[in-house]
Write a protein that holds these residues in place. Structure first.
Motif, short mmCIF file in Angstrom:
data_model
loop_
_atom_site.label_atom_id
_atom_site.label_comp_id
_atom_site.label_asym_id
_atom_site.label_seq_id
_atom_site.Cartn_x
_atom_site.Cartn_y
_atom_site.Cartn_z
N VAL A 1 27.63 58.37 127.54
CA VAL A 1 27.32 59.26 126.41
C VAL A 1 26.34 58.59 125.45
CG1 VAL A 1 28.27 60.45 124.40
CG2 VAL A 1 29.54 60.43 126.56
N ALA A 2 26.60 57.33 125.11
CA ALA A 2 25.85 56.68 124.04
C ALA A 2 24.45 56.27 124.47
CB ALA A 2 26.61 55.44 123.55
N ARG B 1 29.74 53.93 117.80
CA ARG B 1 29.62 55.27 117.21
C ARG B 1 30.32 56.32 118.07
NH1 ARG B 1 25.75 56.01 113.21
NH2 ARG B 1 25.33 58.16 113.82
N VAL B 2 30.13 56.21 119.37
CA VAL B 2 30.79 57.17 120.26
C VAL B 2 32.31 56.95 120.27
CG1 VAL B 2 31.02 57.90 122.68
CG2 VAL B 2 28.75 57.56 121.68
N ASN C 1 34.16 55.71 117.98
CA ASN C 1 34.74 56.15 116.71
C ASN C 1 34.63 57.66 116.49
OD1 ASN C 1 35.84 53.73 115.68
ND2 ASN C 1 33.77 53.01 115.24
N SER C 2 33.98 58.33 117.43
CA SER C 2 33.98 59.79 117.43
C SER C 2 34.92 60.34 118.50
CB SER C 2 32.57 60.31 117.69
OG SER C 2 31.67 59.81 116.71
N SER D 1 39.95 56.32 117.58
CA SER D 1 39.78 55.15 116.72
C SER D 1 40.51 53.91 117.25
CB SER D 1 40.34 55.44 115.32
OG SER D 1 39.77 56.60 114.79
N THR E 1 24.13 60.49 120.10
CA THR E 1 24.65 59.34 119.37
C THR E 1 23.96 59.18 118.02
OG1 THR E 1 25.13 58.30 121.48
CG2 THR E 1 25.05 56.84 119.57
N LEU E 2 22.66 59.46 118.00
CA LEU E 2 21.92 59.38 116.73
C LEU E 2 22.49 60.36 115.71
CD1 LEU E 2 18.26 59.26 118.08
CD2 LEU E 2 19.33 57.50 116.65
N GLU E 3 22.96 61.52 116.18
CA GLU E 3 23.40 62.58 115.28
C GLU E 3 24.84 62.44 114.84
OE1 GLU E 3 22.61 65.95 117.73
OE2 GLU E 3 20.43 65.79 117.50
N LEU E 4 25.58 61.52 115.45
CA LEU E 4 27.02 61.43 115.17
C LEU E 4 27.30 60.92 113.75
CD1 LEU E 4 28.43 59.83 118.45
CD2 LEU E 4 28.80 62.17 117.64
N ASP E 5 28.39 61.43 113.22
CA ASP E 5 28.91 60.93 111.95
C ASP E 5 30.37 60.59 112.22
OD1 ASP E 5 29.36 60.40 109.32
OD2 ASP E 5 29.41 62.50 108.69
N PRO E 6 30.64 59.37 112.73
CA PRO E 6 31.96 59.06 113.29
C PRO E 6 33.10 59.18 112.27
CG PRO E 6 30.34 57.40 113.94
CD PRO E 6 29.70 58.25 112.89
N TYR E 7 34.29 59.31 112.79
CA TYR E 7 35.51 59.36 111.98
C TYR E 7 35.78 57.97 111.40
CZ TYR E 7 40.52 59.87 110.95
OH TYR E 7 41.75 59.89 110.35
N VAL F 1 34.21 65.94 113.96
CA VAL F 1 33.60 64.82 114.70
C VAL F 1 33.60 65.12 116.20
CG1 VAL F 1 33.73 62.34 115.18
CG2 VAL F 1 34.30 63.20 112.90
N LEU G 1 30.45 65.40 118.78
CA LEU G 1 30.37 64.59 120.00
C LEU G 1 30.17 65.46 121.23
CD1 LEU G 1 30.62 61.77 121.35
CD2 LEU G 1 33.08 62.13 121.46
#
Lengths: 358, 358
Positions: free
Chosen positions: A95-96, A234-235, A237-238, A241, B9-15, B116, B120
């Protein structure tokens, strides 16, 4: 099937892992597990962490484990990513890093989970045929791509590329990520972790399941440039956790630190592999040069790999058979203890003789 | 950032999970952990499974755990799915069932991981505002949708819907899946698992992290129609064949079977919650009616929730503060032991007085 499934789910063709029978009647040579247990130190570390503190969440960053992996490989903790088995690490890497506009390249004969990840995540891919002798020909990868992934040693062939070849591939592929899946590297191949400081596009993935005897604990990791690791984080943590249990982190730390037991185990398995390879050749099998904890072996002319697989199962010996073009005449045989391999060789001898006389 | 990251991945705003400090200096009332340990039986089951057999892969189907959950809830094992914490179960549910053409609906104030997952997995969503009193208004969900998800009790409000309301929602929504996230249900709400045989579009997700004191072991599960479970299995088997460690399966089985310790623990926490709620009200806090193991509380007029959060931290008490519209004047306070809550009330009393006098 159900009208409630997503379109993606309807289209999936999930991975099938090797059989995990619940009784102990079989000699299990089918899923590349280690025949030797994790060391007492490792078992004790897991037990010590299995206490009342399990009421608390585990460390979401697995800091101690990243540190122990960084120490072992002399890299920075920011170059280390950990996950729930190397399969989860691979999934996040797809994914990442590997989901790009151009197709992902991997060998036609390889870990059969790669095309499954591509389906799950909507990634285009192109299979690059292995040579006639089942080698990865790196010149075939010098085409436009959104990433490259292959196991080294390759599975299920067991054949390894040297670091020279990997460097050539990295030099010719500076604009996309090359993932080397080193699940079996500790059994005699060279780890590309030695190259991560030179190549910002290199990600190396390893597992504690095989060489560290911890398949049942579910821990894998990746080492690469800090920017690649940040993408994986980033992936992760999306997605989840806290992928690693507190006692899994503790056991994995102990394993990374218990170098003596680890090296001794690997050497035993290498010795058994060499000895088994000779015995298989004496029976007329053709074997590929394995740097893994398994042997990919083709029965002598006139014998069917599939029927040998089925007949071994009747004799309570499980090996892995893939009904897949190019390799449907091979058996993948995990290296067990010397005693287990003696049983296998004896059983194969009987089966071959029996078939001849019939 | 890196040129090697995928667009996704660039667009993610992780938890961002709540803080997990590694030292024990804090009274931890910030991540809804259970203040009481898992029972001795559960701890022993984990220890007993932490042995030389960890060299083998865990059961990819977690058969024993599915059986123990099926036994507990009187459903069939084919109606049970398990995963690496309920976050992983949620993630797979988003991919398998909630990724549809129409938008997924969830409350504007809810578990902040839902948006999130949508990022993803590329799922469109629509937030449905809670009422002024922070209740879920089920009539607002009677619009075209690709699925509905909400926690019951809701987080971080702690407010619960009754099964009557959930049935109404299910009756009005037969063409898409309704996921009820019951992470906190055992602290005084009704489980919708009672409805799964009637509604083929209902999926209920639970965790062993909170009411079963096993946050550090990472086990969650889902119960629903066998067809929904099969969809989840397809995604799971395309992601990670072995999500649960052998000793995690063993501990979770023991927990599902140790009903006495479980019920006693939940009741203690409920009692402490009621008592803490009264004490907070005496200090002038406004609290929502909680059916969870936390209280969502608004400080008296003129006091800032954020500065109370920061000042409690200075006093070594961690609570959770969300800098998010509508709830940035609230604190989410996990229910600890009676003693921990006494410390909290005392600290809050001091902080309120001090601010008044300054």
């Amino acid at each position: 099937m159900s009208k409630f499934w997503s379109q993606r789910t309807l289209e999936l063709d999930p991975y099938t892992p090797g059989e995990q029978p619940k009784d102990n009647q079989y000699i299990k040579l089918n899923t590349n597990e280690n025949p030797y247990p994790p060391s007492q130190k490792v078992q004790q570390a897991i037990i010590d962490a299995s206490n009342d503190q399990l009421r608390l969440y585990s460390d979401p960053n697995s800091t101690d484990l990243k540190q122990s992996i960084a120490d072992y490989y002399h890299v920075d903790t920011k170059q280390v990513f950990v996950g729930n088995g190397s399969d989860e690490v691979l999934a996040h890497a797809f994914v990442a890093l590997l989901k790009q506009d151009d197709p992902l390249l991997f060998p036609d004969i390889s870990y059969s989970f790669y095309p499954v990840y591509c389906q799950l995540f909507g990634i285009q891919s192109q299979k690059i045929p292995l040579d006639k002798d089942f080698s990865i020909q790196i010149s075939n990868y010098a085409i436009k791509n959104g990433g490259i992934i292959f196991p080294n040693p390759n599975a299920p062939t067991g054949k390894a590329l040297g670091l020279n070849s990997i460097e050539k591939m990295l030099d010719h592929n500076k604009d996309s990520v090359v993932v080397i899946d080193e699940a079996y590297v500790d059994f005699g191949a060279e780890s590309a972790i030695a190259l991560v400081d030179q190549y910002p596009n290199l990600l190396v993935i390893q597992t504690l399941s095989k060489s560290r005897s911890l398949a049942g604990l579910r821990v894998g990791f990746a080492v690469g440039h800090a920017d690649l690791i940040e993408g994986l984080e980033r992936v992760k943590n999306s997605f989840n956790s806290y992928p690693l249990a507190t006692n899994a982190i503790a056991g994995a730390v102990a394993s990374m630190q218990d170098t003596e037991a680890f090296e001794e185990n690997c050497q035993k398995i290498i010795n058994t592999r060499e000895y088994t390879q000779i015995a298989l050749k004496k029976l007329g099998f053709q074997t590929l040069d394995s740097r893994a904890n398994f042997i990919f072996a083709k029965p002598p002319q006139g014998y069917s790999a599939e029927s040998l697989y089925l007949n071994l199962k009747k004799k309570n010996i499980l090996v892995r058979y893939f009904k897949i073009a190019r390799i449907n005449q091979f058996l993948r045989i995990t290296i067990g203890t010397d005693q287990e391999m003696d049983h296998l060789i004896e059983a194969l001898g009987e089966l071959l003789n029996k078939t001849i006389s019939s």
